[in-house]
Design a protein around this motif. Structure first.
Motif, PDB file in Angstrom:
ATOM      1  N   ARG A   1       0.839  -1.200   0.000  1.00 48.94           N
ATOM      2  CA  ARG A   1       0.000   0.000   0.000  1.00 48.94           C
ATOM      3  C   ARG A   1       0.875   1.251   0.000  1.00 48.94           C
ATOM      4  NH1 ARG A   1      -5.161  -0.479  -0.002  1.00 48.94           N
ATOM      5  NH2 ARG A   1      -6.071  -2.480   0.505  1.00 48.94           N
TER       6      ARG A   1
ATOM      7  N   MET B   1      -5.788  11.530  -1.518  1.00 44.61           N
ATOM      8  CA  MET B   1      -6.644  10.522  -2.140  1.00 44.61           C
ATOM      9  C   MET B   1      -5.958   9.163  -2.267  1.00 44.61           C
ATOM     10  SD  MET B   1      -8.495  12.749  -5.128  1.00 44.61           S
ATOM     11  CE  MET B   1      -9.569  11.419  -5.687  1.00 44.61           C
ATOM     12  N   ILE B   2      -4.634   9.145  -2.475  1.00 46.59           N
ATOM     13  CA  ILE B   2      -3.969   7.864  -2.730  1.00 46.59           C
ATOM     14  C   ILE B   2      -3.307   7.262  -1.504  1.00 46.59           C
ATOM     15  CG2 ILE B   2      -3.651   8.394  -5.163  1.00 46.59           C
ATOM     16  CD1 ILE B   2      -0.664   8.833  -4.580  1.00 46.59           C
ATOM     17  N   ARG B   3      -3.110   8.029  -0.458  1.00 48.71           N
ATOM     18  CA  ARG B   3      -2.484   7.503   0.762  1.00 48.71           C
ATOM     19  C   ARG B   3      -3.333   6.361   1.312  1.00 48.71           C
ATOM     20  NH1 ARG B   3      -1.790  11.983   3.306  1.00 48.71           N
ATOM     21  NH2 ARG B   3       0.364  12.245   2.654  1.00 48.71           N
ATOM     22  N   GLY B   4      -2.696   5.230   1.581  1.00 52.28           N
ATOM     23  CA  GLY B   4      -3.381   4.069   2.136  1.00 52.28           C
ATOM     24  C   GLY B   4      -3.962   3.126   1.094  1.00 52.28           C
ATOM     25  N   LYS B   5      -3.912   3.523  -0.169  1.00 51.28           N
ATOM     26  CA  LYS B   5      -4.461   2.681  -1.235  1.00 51.28           C
ATOM     27  C   LYS B   5      -3.398   1.733  -1.786  1.00 51.28           C
ATOM     28  CE  LYS B   5      -8.081   5.778  -2.886  1.00 51.28           C
ATOM     29  NZ  LYS B   5      -9.047   5.219  -1.998  1.00 51.28           N
ATOM     30  N   SER B   6      -3.869   0.642  -2.342  1.00 53.52           N
ATOM     31  CA  SER B   6      -2.965  -0.244  -3.077  1.00 53.52           C
ATOM     32  C   SER B   6      -2.652   0.424  -4.407  1.00 53.52           C
ATOM     33  CB  SER B   6      -3.628  -1.603  -3.316  1.00 53.52           C
ATOM     34  OG  SER B   6      -4.692  -1.462  -4.240  1.00 53.52           O
TER      35      SER B   6
ATOM     36  N   GLU C   1      -5.668   0.175  -6.618  1.00 55.57           N
ATOM     37  CA  GLU C   1      -6.708   1.144  -6.253  1.00 55.57           C
ATOM     38  C   GLU C   1      -6.335   2.548  -6.724  1.00 55.57           C
ATOM     39  OE1 GLU C   1      -8.346  -0.958  -2.153  1.00 55.57           O
ATOM     40  OE2 GLU C   1      -6.637   0.415  -2.055  1.00 55.57           O
ATOM     41  N   ALA C   2      -5.081   2.925  -6.547  1.00 58.48           N
ATOM     42  CA  ALA C   2      -4.631   4.248  -6.991  1.00 58.48           C
ATOM     43  C   ALA C   2      -4.761   4.386  -8.503  1.00 58.48           C
ATOM     44  CB  ALA C   2      -3.190   4.498  -6.550  1.00 58.48           C
TER      45      ALA C   2
ATOM     46  N   THR D   1      -7.015   3.263 -10.349  1.00 61.60           N
ATOM     47  CA  THR D   1      -8.402   3.436 -10.793  1.00 61.60           C
ATOM     48  C   THR D   1      -8.890   4.870 -10.656  1.00 61.60           C
ATOM     49  OG1 THR D   1      -9.399   2.908  -8.638  1.00 61.60           O
ATOM     50  CG2 THR D   1      -8.976   1.056 -10.153  1.00 61.60           C
ATOM     51  N   LEU D   2      -8.145   5.695  -9.941  1.00 66.30           N
ATOM     52  CA  LEU D   2      -8.554   7.094  -9.805  1.00 66.30           C
ATOM     53  C   LEU D   2      -8.493   7.788 -11.160  1.00 66.30           C
ATOM     54  CD1 LEU D   2      -6.693   8.124  -6.535  1.00 66.30           C
ATOM     55  CD2 LEU D   2      -9.119   7.621  -6.820  1.00 66.30           C
TER      56      LEU D   2
ATOM     57  N   GLN E   1     -12.571  12.442 -10.654  1.00 69.78           N
ATOM     58  CA  GLN E   1     -12.641  12.246  -9.206  1.00 69.78           C
ATOM     59  C   GLN E   1     -11.787  13.280  -8.477  1.00 69.78           C
ATOM     60  OE1 GLN E   1     -11.518   8.046  -9.616  1.00 69.78           O
ATOM     61  NE2 GLN E   1     -13.206   7.566  -8.235  1.00 69.78           N
TER      62      GLN E   1
END
Length: 96
Positions: free
Chosen positions: A11, A35-40, A43-44, A46-47, A51
């Motif tokens: 992550r 927005m991307i902190r903590g995401k895989s 997941e990042a 897909t932003l 958004q």
């Protein structure tokens, strides 16, 4: 705009940006880091720009370019991370 990330356990653990430019670009970089902190990485990836624009509360037409800069920086970092071996946990940055 430059974006630097550090991964931990697959992550995005730490992320920061450096931006030289207009206020909208600085705001877009800052918002993207939140927005991307903590995401895989998946997941990042897909932003999308819309958004980010919504998270910023919208921008005037003359400033929408800021979201393009931020998303370009994210794309570059994700591309570089994709070429790293699995389990990478160092710092990585991309200039845009």
């Amino acid at each position: 705009m430059s974006l630097a990330v550090k991964l931990a356990e697959g992550r995005i653990d730490q992320v920061c940006h450096r931006t030289r430019g207009c206020v909208a670009s600085i705001a877009a970089g800052s918002c993207l880091t939140e927005m991307i902190r903590g995401k895989s990485l998946a997941e990042a990836a897909t932003l999308d720009r819309q958004q980010l624009l919504e998270a910023l509360g919208g921008l005037p037409n003359a400033s929408v370019h800021a979201t393009h800069l931020a998303m370009d920086a994210l794309t570059e970092v994700l591309k570089k991370l994709g070429t790293q071996e699995t389990g990478y946990s160092g710092n990585l940055s991309a200039m845009r």
